[in-house]
Design a protein around this motif. Structure first.
Motif, short mmCIF file in Angstrom:
data_model
loop_
_atom_site.label_atom_id
_atom_site.label_comp_id
_atom_site.label_asym_id
_atom_site.label_seq_id
_atom_site.Cartn_x
_atom_site.Cartn_y
_atom_site.Cartn_z
N PRO A 156 0.78 -1.45 0.05
CA PRO A 156 -0.03 0.17 -0.09
C PRO A 156 0.80 1.21 0.18
CG PRO A 156 -0.72 -1.40 1.61
CD PRO A 156 0.68 -2.21 1.23
N GLU A 157 0.51 2.10 -0.82
CA GLU A 157 1.02 3.43 -0.96
C GLU A 157 0.68 4.37 0.17
OE1 GLU A 157 1.97 5.32 -4.69
OE2 GLU A 157 1.58 3.37 -5.61
N TRP A 158 1.46 5.50 0.61
CA TRP A 158 0.82 6.23 1.49
C TRP A 158 -0.05 7.28 0.77
CZ3 TRP A 158 1.80 5.85 6.58
CH2 TRP A 158 1.42 6.94 7.59
N PRO A 159 -1.23 7.25 1.33
CA PRO A 159 -2.25 8.18 0.64
C PRO A 159 -1.90 9.75 0.99
CG PRO A 159 -3.50 7.17 2.58
CD PRO A 159 -1.78 6.56 2.48
N ASP A 160 -2.52 10.55 -0.16
CA ASP A 160 -2.38 12.02 -0.03
C ASP A 160 -3.38 12.29 1.22
OD1 ASP A 160 -0.73 12.15 -1.91
OD2 ASP A 160 -2.13 12.46 -3.71
N GLY A 161 -3.02 13.09 1.99
CA GLY A 161 -3.70 13.70 2.82
C GLY A 161 -3.80 13.10 4.21
N HIS A 162 -3.04 12.00 4.33
CA HIS A 162 -3.04 10.96 5.41
C HIS A 162 -2.02 11.44 6.36
CE1 HIS A 162 -3.54 7.85 8.18
NE2 HIS A 162 -2.59 6.98 7.75
N ARG A 163 -2.31 12.18 7.54
CA ARG A 163 -1.17 12.52 8.30
C ARG A 163 -0.96 12.19 9.62
NH1 ARG A 163 1.32 15.16 4.85
NH2 ARG A 163 2.39 16.06 6.65
N ARG A 164 -1.51 10.96 9.72
CA ARG A 164 -1.53 10.09 10.97
C ARG A 164 -0.22 9.43 11.16
NH1 ARG A 164 -4.61 7.61 14.96
NH2 ARG A 164 -3.50 5.72 15.95
N THR A 165 0.83 9.73 12.09
CA THR A 165 1.95 9.16 12.71
C THR A 165 1.74 7.78 13.58
OG1 THR A 165 3.36 10.94 12.46
CG2 THR A 165 4.39 9.11 13.66
N TRP A 166 2.14 6.70 13.16
CA TRP A 166 1.86 5.47 14.13
C TRP A 166 3.16 4.77 14.23
CZ3 TRP A 166 -2.90 2.01 13.63
CH2 TRP A 166 -2.98 0.86 14.46
N GLY A 167 3.86 5.09 15.42
CA GLY A 167 5.06 4.42 15.44
C GLY A 167 6.15 4.90 14.58
N GLY A 168 6.77 3.99 13.75
CA GLY A 168 7.54 4.32 12.63
C GLY A 168 7.18 4.73 11.17
N SER A 189 4.90 7.15 9.14
CA SER A 189 4.54 8.68 8.87
C SER A 189 4.55 8.80 7.46
CB SER A 189 5.70 9.17 9.59
OG SER A 189 7.05 9.24 8.89
N PRO A 190 4.04 10.11 7.32
CA PRO A 190 3.94 10.74 5.86
C PRO A 190 5.27 10.79 5.59
CG PRO A 190 2.47 11.94 7.25
CD PRO A 190 3.36 11.05 8.30
N LEU A 191 6.17 11.23 5.98
CA LEU A 191 7.83 11.19 5.54
C LEU A 191 8.23 9.88 4.99
CD1 LEU A 191 10.42 13.02 5.12
CD2 LEU A 191 10.81 12.35 7.39
N ARG A 192 8.26 9.17 5.88
CA ARG A 192 8.75 7.59 5.39
C ARG A 192 7.86 7.07 4.55
NH1 ARG A 192 10.21 3.60 10.04
NH2 ARG A 192 11.84 3.12 8.55
N GLY A 193 6.41 7.14 4.68
CA GLY A 193 5.65 6.61 3.71
C GLY A 193 5.73 7.10 2.27
N SER A 194 6.02 8.24 2.18
CA SER A 194 6.32 9.01 0.75
C SER A 194 7.39 8.25 0.05
CB SER A 194 6.30 10.35 0.72
OG SER A 194 7.38 10.75 1.42
N ARG A 195 8.33 7.59 1.05
CA ARG A 195 9.54 7.01 0.23
C ARG A 195 9.93 5.48 0.39
NH1 ARG A 195 9.85 12.05 2.05
NH2 ARG A 195 11.32 13.60 0.97
N LEU A 196 9.20 4.76 1.17
CA LEU A 196 9.26 3.61 1.61
C LEU A 196 8.29 2.84 1.83
CD1 LEU A 196 12.39 3.68 4.40
CD2 LEU A 196 12.67 2.95 2.04
N PRO A 197 7.96 1.54 1.44
CA PRO A 197 6.92 0.83 1.84
C PRO A 197 6.73 0.36 3.29
CG PRO A 197 8.40 -0.45 0.59
CD PRO A 197 9.12 1.00 0.50
N GLY A 198 5.88 0.81 3.93
CA GLY A 198 5.48 0.09 5.24
C GLY A 198 5.00 -1.02 5.79
N THR A 199 4.18 -1.53 4.78
CA THR A 199 3.32 -2.73 4.88
C THR A 199 3.50 -3.56 3.63
OG1 THR A 199 1.76 -1.40 6.39
CG2 THR A 199 0.85 -3.63 5.18
N VAL A 200 3.15 -4.92 3.77
CA VAL A 200 3.06 -5.96 2.51
C VAL A 200 1.79 -6.56 3.00
CG1 VAL A 200 4.81 -7.57 3.59
CG2 VAL A 200 4.00 -7.50 1.26
N ILE A 201 1.20 -7.03 1.91
CA ILE A 201 -0.01 -7.96 2.22
C ILE A 201 -0.10 -9.03 1.30
CG2 ILE A 201 -2.46 -7.89 2.05
CD1 ILE A 201 -2.53 -5.05 2.49
N PHE A 202 0.05 -10.20 1.63
CA PHE A 202 0.14 -11.50 0.94
C PHE A 202 -1.32 -12.00 0.77
CE2 PHE A 202 4.09 -10.95 3.34
CZ PHE A 202 5.16 -11.26 2.38
#
Length: 253
Positions: free
Chosen positions: A219-231, A233-246
């Motif tokens: 999943p890509e980090w969606p526009d307008g999603h400002r929530r930070t949850w642990g590691g 965040s919008p900053l990291r989410g715009s550059r790195l995948p945070g989740t994988v779904i099998f």
């Protein structure tokens, strides 16, 4: 050791977890990940009307509760008794009752082939030493052709500090280092454990357990999603995948 530590950690921290994240998860809702991917939109489980569904590592069973509103015969299982007490609280608050049991995901107390679908949104799998044992149990309780969909932290995150800021954008660890992340209490006893598997590890484990991988979602980090949850965040989410779904199906035979 992993099972004992994580049961204790989740029992001790369930109240804080539900207090902090309950609004995001919703009492009746199926959110796959901190990026906010919603099953109501993604439909990774397909049409669940009339399906027998197991949520593995259900926590307060928000996902299973939503599935029941969609016509599924959904039940939950979780290692933490305190998390399941929150499930009962939400049952009472919503009137949507989710049958749930307190059990280890590596020893599911269900008959062979009794479910059509199994799912897990960041539940159980990152917190078990033997993920293969859990996958084999899920395969056992699914009918042939049954669907298995689960989300975990994207393995690439293991190479980066769990920091939502700029520090979390610099790789400092080996992606191939499978040493678990371990916390200890003041007495030196292990109090929390999280295990790392590479993408290749997960694919191998799924195949060995009798699953066929049909889709892999990042999943890509969606526009307008400002929530930070642990590691996350919008900053990291715009550059790195945070989740994988099998997204898998149980092979027949």
């Amino acid at each position: 050791m992993t099972t004992r530590a994580n049961r204790g950690w989740w029992d001790a921290n369930a109240d804080d977890y539900q207090r902090e994240h309950g609004d995001f998860l919703r009492d009746v809702g199926f959110v796959w990940c901190p990026e906010g991917l919603d099953e109501a939109d993604a439909r990774l489980l397909g049409d669940v009307r009339g399906a027998r569904v197991l949520e593995v590592g259900c926590g307060a069973a928000q996902c299973a509760r939503w599935l029941r509103t969609q016509g599924a015969l959904a039940v939950g299982v979780d290692l933490s008794f305190r998390q399941l007490q929150h499930a009962r609280r939400l049952d009472d608050a919503t009137g949507q009752i989710v049958p749930a049991v307190c059990a280890d995901a590596a020893a599911l107390p269900f008959a062979t082939g009794c479910f059509d679908v199994a799912c897990s949104a960041f539940g159980a799998l990152p917190f078990v030493a033997d993920a293969g044992a859990v996958l084999r149990e899920v395969a056992r309780v699914l009918r042939p052709g049954g669907r298995w969909v689960f989300s975990v932290s994207h393995p690439i995150r293991w190479a980066f500090p769990d920091d939502p800021g700029p520090r979390g954008l610099v790789a400092r660890h080996s992606y191939f280092d499978r040493t678990p992340y371990v916390e200890t209490d003041p007495s030196g006893q292990v109090s929390y454990v999280e295990h790392h598997r590479t993408l290749g590890d997960w694919v191998d484990l799924l195949v060995e357990a009798g699953f066929r991988l049909r889709r892999l979602v990042e999943p890509e980090w969606p526009d307008g999603h400002r929530r930070t949850w642990g590691g996350w965040s919008p900053l990291r989410g715009s550059r790195l995948p945070g989740t994988v779904i099998f997204c898998c199906v149980r092979e027949s035979g």
